[in-house]
Design a protein around this motif. Structure first.
Motif, PDB file in Angstrom:
ATOM      1  N   VAL A  68      -3.844  24.390  19.646  1.00  0.00           N
ATOM      2  CA  VAL A  68      -3.198  25.726  19.523  1.00  0.00           C
ATOM      3  C   VAL A  68      -1.842  25.578  20.456  1.00  0.00           C
ATOM      4  O   VAL A  68      -1.794  25.004  21.153  1.00  0.00           O
ATOM      5  N   GLY A  69      -0.683  26.296  19.796  1.00  0.00           N
ATOM      6  CA  GLY A  69       0.610  25.984  20.349  1.00  0.00           C
ATOM      7  C   GLY A  69       1.696  26.664  20.080  1.00  0.00           C
ATOM      8  O   GLY A  69       1.276  27.633  19.221  1.00  0.00           O
ATOM      9  N   TYR A  70       2.742  26.537  20.448  1.00  0.00           N
ATOM     10  CA  TYR A  70       3.996  27.240  20.130  1.00  0.00           C
ATOM     11  C   TYR A  70       4.974  26.177  19.432  1.00  0.00           C
ATOM     12  O   TYR A  70       5.199  25.033  20.033  1.00  0.00           O
ATOM     13  N   ALA A  89      -0.765  26.147   9.723  1.00  0.00           N
ATOM     14  CA  ALA A  89      -1.133  25.274  11.038  1.00  0.00           C
ATOM     15  C   ALA A  89       0.299  24.519  10.974  1.00  0.00           C
ATOM     16  O   ALA A  89       1.134  24.393  10.070  1.00  0.00           O
ATOM     17  N   PHE A  90       0.476  23.909  12.229  1.00  0.00           N
ATOM     18  CA  PHE A  90       1.624  22.760  12.173  1.00  0.00           C
ATOM     19  C   PHE A  90       1.132  21.511  12.457  1.00  0.00           C
ATOM     20  O   PHE A  90      -0.096  21.504  13.170  1.00  0.00           O
ATOM     21  N   ARG A  91       1.680  20.570  12.092  1.00  0.00           N
ATOM     22  CA  ARG A  91       1.122  19.123  12.170  1.00  0.00           C
ATOM     23  C   ARG A  91       2.402  18.171  12.621  1.00  0.00           C
ATOM     24  O   ARG A  91       3.554  18.575  12.195  1.00  0.00           O
ATOM     25  N   LEU A 129       5.150  22.790   8.936  1.00  0.00           N
ATOM     26  CA  LEU A 129       4.061  23.852   8.490  1.00  0.00           C
ATOM     27  C   LEU A 129       3.202  23.158   7.362  1.00  0.00           C
ATOM     28  O   LEU A 129       3.594  22.636   6.466  1.00  0.00           O
ATOM     29  N   VAL A 130       1.787  23.222   7.489  1.00  0.00           N
ATOM     30  CA  VAL A 130       1.007  23.064   6.374  1.00  0.00           C
ATOM     31  C   VAL A 130       0.022  24.197   6.305  1.00  0.00           C
ATOM     32  O   VAL A 130      -0.070  25.088   7.201  1.00  0.00           O
ATOM     33  N   THR A 172       0.578  29.047  17.032  1.00  0.00           N
ATOM     34  CA  THR A 172       0.070  28.482  15.613  1.00  0.00           C
ATOM     35  C   THR A 172      -1.073  27.681  16.174  1.00  0.00           C
ATOM     36  O   THR A 172      -1.249  27.030  17.136  1.00  0.00           O
ATOM     37  N   ARG A 173      -2.017  27.470  15.176  1.00  0.00           N
ATOM     38  CA  ARG A 173      -2.742  26.376  15.196  1.00  0.00           C
ATOM     39  C   ARG A 173      -2.297  25.042  14.960  1.00  0.00           C
ATOM     40  O   ARG A 173      -1.439  24.941  14.139  1.00  0.00           O
ATOM     41  N   LEU A 174      -2.624  23.932  15.527  1.00  0.00           N
ATOM     42  CA  LEU A 174      -2.222  22.667  15.155  1.00  0.00           C
ATOM     43  C   LEU A 174      -3.461  21.794  14.715  1.00  0.00           C
ATOM     44  O   LEU A 174      -4.356  21.977  14.663  1.00  0.00           O
ATOM     45  N   THR A 175      -3.045  20.739  13.733  1.00  0.00           N
ATOM     46  CA  THR A 175      -3.992  20.181  12.943  1.00  0.00           C
ATOM     47  C   THR A 175      -4.600  19.169  13.714  1.00  0.00           C
ATOM     48  O   THR A 175      -5.790  18.496  13.437  1.00  0.00           O
ATOM     49  N   THR A 176      -4.130  18.734  14.935  1.00  0.00           N
ATOM     50  CA  THR A 176      -4.744  17.634  15.923  1.00  0.00           C
ATOM     51  C   THR A 176      -4.400  18.000  17.183  1.00  0.00           C
ATOM     52  O   THR A 176      -3.461  18.621  17.544  1.00  0.00           O
ATOM     53  N   THR A 177      -5.287  17.286  18.142  1.00  0.00           N
ATOM     54  CA  THR A 177      -4.894  17.333  19.486  1.00  0.00           C
ATOM     55  C   THR A 177      -4.469  15.925  19.966  1.00  0.00           C
ATOM     56  O   THR A 177      -4.231  15.846  21.231  1.00  0.00           O
ATOM     57  N   GLU A 178      -4.544  15.075  19.155  1.00  0.00           N
ATOM     58  CA  GLU A 178      -4.245  13.617  19.331  1.00  0.00           C
ATOM     59  C   GLU A 178      -2.583  13.270  19.272  1.00  0.00           C
ATOM     60  O   GLU A 178      -2.042  13.724  18.242  1.00  0.00           O
ATOM     61  N   GLY A 179      -1.983  12.909  20.358  1.00  0.00           N
ATOM     62  CA  GLY A 179      -0.891  12.011  20.212  1.00  0.00           C
ATOM     63  C   GLY A 179       0.383  13.398  20.177  1.00  0.00           C
ATOM     64  O   GLY A 179       1.563  13.070  19.815  1.00  0.00           O
TER      65      GLY A 179
END
Ligand SMILES: [Zn+2]
Length: 144
Positions: A86-88, A133-135, A115-116, A99-106
């Protein structure tokens, strides 16, 4: 399986190029997300819908390690819960979107994000509930 948006008026739906729906104050120009009936800065009620930019920069992020309070959270709990990012994301000249984030990697602060729409759960009627979410731009596609 039918897809339904997590809520009406959060993002354009259906859409090949989804946009978050915020609002813009005609009196002072501030942009809000989600949309609001009155301006949080000047209290004007002259607010118009404003489609937000699909791209921004990661401003802050963390990992949601445990299920958030229910409601509003309606996803898996207990052993079925999977931690997620999760993040801004800061949309230039507009607003910071939680927003939710699609990953926590990288992830790194300041990186380009887009946006997705992603599946979040299945509702009681068997519909796939879609949320936003954002990626990372150019990252692996986890969206629809
Ligand atoms: Zn205002």
């Amino acid at each position: 399986m039918a897809r339904v948006p997590v809520a009406e008026g959060v993002f354009t739906w259906p859409s090949d190029e989804p946009r978050l729906i915020g609002s813009r104050c005609a009196a002072c120009g501030i942009v809000t997300f989600p949309r609001q009936e009155s301006c949080p800065r000047c209290a004007s009620t002259d607010m118009a819908d404003h489609l937000l930019s699909r791209r921004g920069r990661l401003w802050a992020w963390t990992t949601q390690e445990f299920p958030p309070p229910t409601p509003p959270y309606a996803g898996p709990t207990g052993a079925a819960f999977v931690p997620y990012g999760v993040g801004y994301v800061e949309l230039a000249g507009e607003v910071r979107v939680e927003t939710r984030l699609t990953t926590t990697e990288g992830l790194r602060i300041g990186m380009d994000m887009e946006l997705v729409l992603v599946p979040s759960r299945t509702d009681d009627d068997g519909n796939e509930v879609v949320t936003f979410a954002f990626r990372p731009v150019g990252g692996a596609s986890l969206g629809l």
